[in-house]
Design an enzyme around this catalytic site. Structure first.
Site, PDB file in Angstrom:
ATOM      1  N   MET A 265       0.852  -1.200   0.000  1.00 55.58           N
ATOM      2  CA  MET A 265       0.000   0.000   0.000  1.00 55.58           C
ATOM      3  C   MET A 265       0.880   1.241   0.000  1.00 55.58           C
ATOM      4  O   MET A 265       0.960   2.000   0.962  1.00 55.58           O
ATOM      5  CB  MET A 265      -0.928  -0.034   1.222  1.00 55.58           C
ATOM      6  CG  MET A 265      -1.963   1.080   1.258  1.00 55.58           C
ATOM      7  SD  MET A 265      -3.109   1.069  -0.124  1.00 55.58           S
ATOM      8  CE  MET A 265      -4.497   0.179   0.569  1.00 55.58           C
TER       9      MET A 265
ATOM     10  N   ILE B 162       1.117   3.723  -5.537  1.00 54.02           N
ATOM     11  CA  ILE B 162       0.192   3.144  -6.527  1.00 54.02           C
ATOM     12  C   ILE B 162      -0.895   2.323  -5.827  1.00 54.02           C
ATOM     13  O   ILE B 162      -2.068   2.367  -6.211  1.00 54.02           O
ATOM     14  CB  ILE B 162       0.956   2.301  -7.570  1.00 54.02           C
ATOM     15  CG1 ILE B 162       2.047   3.149  -8.241  1.00 54.02           C
ATOM     16  CG2 ILE B 162       0.001   1.763  -8.638  1.00 54.02           C
ATOM     17  CD1 ILE B 162       3.009   2.369  -9.133  1.00 54.02           C
TER      18      ILE B 162
ATOM     19  N   ARG C  68       6.415  -6.320 -10.160  1.00 54.00           N
ATOM     20  CA  ARG C  68       7.523  -6.915 -10.899  1.00 54.00           C
ATOM     21  C   ARG C  68       7.282  -8.421 -10.971  1.00 54.00           C
ATOM     22  O   ARG C  68       6.827  -9.025  -9.978  1.00 54.00           O
ATOM     23  CB  ARG C  68       8.865  -6.655 -10.200  1.00 54.00           C
ATOM     24  CG  ARG C  68       9.408  -5.252 -10.385  1.00 54.00           C
ATOM     25  CD  ARG C  68       9.835  -4.971 -11.829  1.00 54.00           C
ATOM     26  NE  ARG C  68      10.430  -3.647 -11.974  1.00 54.00           N
ATOM     27  CZ  ARG C  68       9.760  -2.543 -12.309  1.00 54.00           C
ATOM     28  NH1 ARG C  68       8.465  -2.573 -12.546  1.00 54.00           N
ATOM     29  NH2 ARG C  68      10.407  -1.385 -12.419  1.00 54.00           N
TER      30      ARG C  68
ATOM     31  N   GLU D 148      11.543 -10.504 -19.157  1.00 51.10           N
ATOM     32  CA  GLU D 148      10.799  -9.739 -20.183  1.00 51.10           C
ATOM     33  C   GLU D 148      11.699  -9.458 -21.377  1.00 51.10           C
ATOM     34  O   GLU D 148      12.897  -9.233 -21.187  1.00 51.10           O
ATOM     35  CB  GLU D 148      10.292  -8.427 -19.576  1.00 51.10           C
ATOM     36  CG  GLU D 148       9.305  -8.674 -18.451  1.00 51.10           C
ATOM     37  CD  GLU D 148       8.812  -7.396 -17.765  1.00 51.10           C
ATOM     38  OE1 GLU D 148       9.152  -6.285 -18.225  1.00 51.10           O
ATOM     39  OE2 GLU D 148       8.102  -7.523 -16.765  1.00 51.10           O
TER      40      GLU D 148
ATOM     41  N   HIS E   5       4.012  -4.978 -20.052  1.00 51.92           N
ATOM     42  CA  HIS E   5       4.626  -3.987 -19.160  1.00 51.92           C
ATOM     43  C   HIS E   5       4.311  -2.538 -19.610  1.00 51.92           C
ATOM     44  O   HIS E   5       5.218  -1.775 -19.937  1.00 51.92           O
ATOM     45  CB  HIS E   5       6.148  -4.214 -19.068  1.00 51.92           C
ATOM     46  CG  HIS E   5       6.761  -3.628 -17.828  1.00 51.92           C
ATOM     47  ND1 HIS E   5       7.874  -4.150 -17.215  1.00 51.92           N
ATOM     48  CD2 HIS E   5       6.415  -2.536 -17.078  1.00 51.92           C
ATOM     49  CE1 HIS E   5       8.192  -3.424 -16.159  1.00 51.92           C
ATOM     50  NE2 HIS E   5       7.309  -2.425 -16.056  1.00 51.92           N
TER      51      HIS E   5
HETATM   52  N1  LIG Z   1       3.748  -2.201 -14.360  1.00 48.56           N
HETATM   53  C1  LIG Z   1       4.358  -1.042 -14.439  1.00 48.56           C
HETATM   54  O1  LIG Z   1       4.555  -0.505 -15.519  1.00 48.56           O
HETATM   55  C2  LIG Z   1       4.790  -0.352 -13.198  1.00 48.56           C
HETATM   56  C3  LIG Z   1       4.723   1.056 -13.150  1.00 48.56           C
HETATM   57  C4  LIG Z   1       5.116   1.691 -11.987  1.00 48.56           C
HETATM   58  C5  LIG Z   1       5.560   0.945 -10.895  1.00 48.56           C
HETATM   59  N2  LIG Z   1       5.627  -0.410 -11.000  1.00 48.56           N
HETATM   60  C6  LIG Z   1       6.064  -1.192  -9.831  1.00 48.56           C
HETATM   61  O2  LIG Z   1       5.263  -0.836  -8.727  1.00 48.56           O
HETATM   62  C7  LIG Z   1       6.066  -0.724  -7.571  1.00 48.56           C
HETATM   63  C8  LIG Z   1       5.400   0.172  -6.560  1.00 48.56           C
HETATM   64  O3  LIG Z   1       5.493   1.527  -6.953  1.00 48.56           O
HETATM   65  P1  LIG Z   1       5.069   2.687  -5.914  1.00 48.56           P
HETATM   66  O4  LIG Z   1       5.371   3.981  -6.561  1.00 48.56           O
HETATM   67  O5  LIG Z   1       3.686   2.448  -5.394  1.00 48.56           O
HETATM   68  O6  LIG Z   1       6.123   2.401  -4.753  1.00 48.56           O
HETATM   69  P2  LIG Z   1       5.985   2.717  -3.204  1.00 48.56           P
HETATM   70  O7  LIG Z   1       7.358   2.601  -2.664  1.00 48.56           O
HETATM   71  O8  LIG Z   1       5.230   3.976  -2.997  1.00 48.56           O
HETATM   72  O9  LIG Z   1       5.073   1.517  -2.656  1.00 48.56           O
HETATM   73  C9  LIG Z   1       5.521   0.229  -2.430  1.00 48.56           C
HETATM   74  C10 LIG Z   1       4.915  -0.269  -1.123  1.00 48.56           C
HETATM   75  O10 LIG Z   1       5.269  -1.638  -0.955  1.00 48.56           O
HETATM   76  C11 LIG Z   1       5.534  -1.850   0.411  1.00 48.56           C
HETATM   77  N3  LIG Z   1       6.358  -3.049   0.607  1.00 48.56           N
HETATM   78  C12 LIG Z   1       7.684  -3.198   0.439  1.00 48.56           C
HETATM   79  N4  LIG Z   1       8.056  -4.450   0.743  1.00 48.56           N
HETATM   80  C13 LIG Z   1       6.932  -5.102   1.117  1.00 48.56           C
HETATM   81  C14 LIG Z   1       6.655  -6.417   1.553  1.00 48.56           C
HETATM   82  N5  LIG Z   1       7.632  -7.310   1.698  1.00 48.56           N
HETATM   83  N6  LIG Z   1       5.369  -6.739   1.848  1.00 48.56           N
HETATM   84  C15 LIG Z   1       4.399  -5.828   1.749  1.00 48.56           C
HETATM   85  N7  LIG Z   1       4.603  -4.567   1.336  1.00 48.56           N
HETATM   86  C16 LIG Z   1       5.841  -4.202   1.026  1.00 48.56           C
HETATM   87  C17 LIG Z   1       6.219  -0.563   0.876  1.00 48.56           C
HETATM   88  O11 LIG Z   1       6.121  -0.419   2.269  1.00 48.56           O
HETATM   89  C18 LIG Z   1       5.431   0.476   0.107  1.00 48.56           C
HETATM   90  O12 LIG Z   1       4.343   0.954   0.862  1.00 48.56           O
HETATM   91  C19 LIG Z   1       7.415  -0.229  -8.114  1.00 48.56           C
HETATM   92  O13 LIG Z   1       8.481  -0.589  -7.269  1.00 48.56           O
HETATM   93  C20 LIG Z   1       7.514  -0.927  -9.450  1.00 48.56           C
HETATM   94  O14 LIG Z   1       8.172  -2.162  -9.305  1.00 48.56           O
HETATM   95  C21 LIG Z   1       5.271  -1.068 -12.122  1.00 48.56           C
HETATM   96  O1  LIG Z   2       8.951   0.917 -12.385  1.00 51.68           O
HETATM   97  C1  LIG Z   2       8.407   1.537 -13.295  1.00 51.68           C
HETATM   98  O2  LIG Z   2       8.343   2.775 -13.332  1.00 51.68           O
HETATM   99  C2  LIG Z   2       7.730   0.781 -14.395  1.00 51.68           C
HETATM  100  O3  LIG Z   2       8.040  -0.529 -14.425  1.00 51.68           O
HETATM  101  C3  LIG Z   2       7.833   1.446 -15.727  1.00 51.68           C
HETATM  102  O4  LIG Z   2       7.015   2.567 -15.650  1.00 51.68           O
END
Ligand SMILES: NC(=O)c1ccc[n+]([C@@H]2O[C@H](COP(=O)([O-])OP(=O)(O)OC[C@H]3O[C@@H](n4cnc5c(N)ncnc54)[C@H](O)[C@@H]3O)[C@@H](O)[C@H]2O)c1
Ligand SMILES: O=C(O)[C@H](O)CO
Length: 318
Positions: free
Chosen positions: A153, A156, A236, A265, A284
């Protein structure tokens, strides 16, 4: 100073960099700079502008003689060896925040698509298999009023929870720490992972890729989910045991899945997941809106400039 940009980017992002530095940009559309070329270019580069398609590992960093900053156009930085960068005192920049809403939209789109069997519906029409309206033809799982369980949480995760609230969903979440905003403004309930897996109708994984989250969802976790559960991963691929997911979907231990990310990927059309009708696969594209990618690119450029000017980056990985 020389900077490398590993993928072709529009001038709105590169012009400020081109005014200041010698820019070497890979010009082939939708393809990263080949590793051999990156090995060569990095030797005398001062700055590296990369993205999730580049492996910035020890092998690459060993070749860099004068690198001052690494800036990735992404929030996730698991493709960069942060410890190796730290040893060399090279700051790493990333782009949190600007992609939150676009990625939450795509996550919710996957949730709806997997729950309501949207890609199967598209295939039925494409393959001319739609014969008539029938009472239980392509019936899926109700989204409105269901229980969503969000693992991770953060930015995103919270934005997905806001969308879930609009669908009158009950919100469970599991996180490293409590999220007061989610609890107070959205009525989200914190729970341990086991409880979330057992209770949620839609399980959404949004934790970063770390040593702790590596394959955090595997055979045991799928067996804890409801038979009607829908699993969504937009974080991921390495956070999930993909073979266990395949088995859970094939054996109907869970109802469906929606994926944007994979162990390795890109995946090809021969990937086993393609055999299954109960999985929706995307390449992705979580943050892929024009506006968001522009914002990500501009922020990554600013991080790079800050690093080259010896300043603290706007968003520097700690
Ligand atoms: N599919 C895509 O294109 C895309 C785009 C953006 C981000 N992402 C992925 O989404 C992830 C999250 O992005 P964000 O901006 O919300 O990051 P963020 O750091 O704001 O949120 C991640 C949350 O995960 C929690 N967390 C960490 N380890 C954990 C665990 N073991 N168990 C439970 N919770 C845990 C953290 O406390 C944090 O609240 C990024 O790291 C990236 O890998 C993917
Ligand atoms: O981590 C990220 O930002 C995504 O995987 C690409 O937007």
């Amino acid at each position: 100073m020389k900077i490398i940009i590993t993928s072709k980017l529009p001038s709105q992002i590169t012009s400020k960099l081109e005014d200041k530095y010698d820019v070497v940009m890979w010009e082939v559309e939708n393809e990263p700079m080949p590793r051999e070329q990156l090995f060569k270019e990095i030797e005398d580069a001062d700055g590296l502008f990369c993205n999730v398609a580049d492996q910035v590992d020890k092998e690459l960093l060993d070749r860099a003689q004068k690198l001052k900053v690494i800036s990735t156009m992404a929030v996730g930085y698991d493709n960069i060896d942060i410890e190796e960068a730290k040893k060399r005192e090279i700051p790493v920049g990333h782009t949190p925040g600007v992609l939150t809403e676009a990625t939450a939209d795509l996550t919710f789109a996957l949730l709806l698509a997997a729950g309501r069997r949207i890609s199967e519906g598209i295939d039925v029409i494409r393959e001319d298999k739609w014969k008539n309206w029938a009472p239980f033809f392509l019936t899926g799982q109700q989204v409105h009023g269901a229980t969503i369980g969000i693992i991770g949480m953060g930015r995103i995760g919270l934005a997905v929870a806001k969308r879930a609230k609009g669908f009158s969903m009950d919100i469970l979440y599991h996180n490293r720490s409590r999220n007061r905003e989610a609890e107070q403004e959205l009525g989200a309930t914190y729970c341990e992972l086991d409880e979330l897996l057992e209770k949620a109708d839609f399980i959404v994984l949004l934790a970063p890729s770390t040593k702790e989250t590596y394959q955090m969802i595997g055979a045991k976790q799928f067996s804890q989910m409801k038979e009607t559960a829908i699993f969504i991963n937009t974080s991921r691929g390495t956070n999930v045991d993909e073979e266990a997911l395949y088995e859970a979907l094939k054996n109907e231990e869970i109802y469906a899945a929606g994926l944007d990310v994979y162990n390795s990927e890109p995946i090809s059309s021969s990937h086993p997941l393609h055999e299954l009708s109960n999985v929706t696969l995307l390449p992705h594209i979580g943050s892929a809106t024009i506006e968001t990618r522009m914002e990500m690119g501009k922020l990554a450029a600013e991080n790079l400039i800050h690093g080259l000017e010896g300043k603290l980056l706007i968003h520097q990985v700690k």
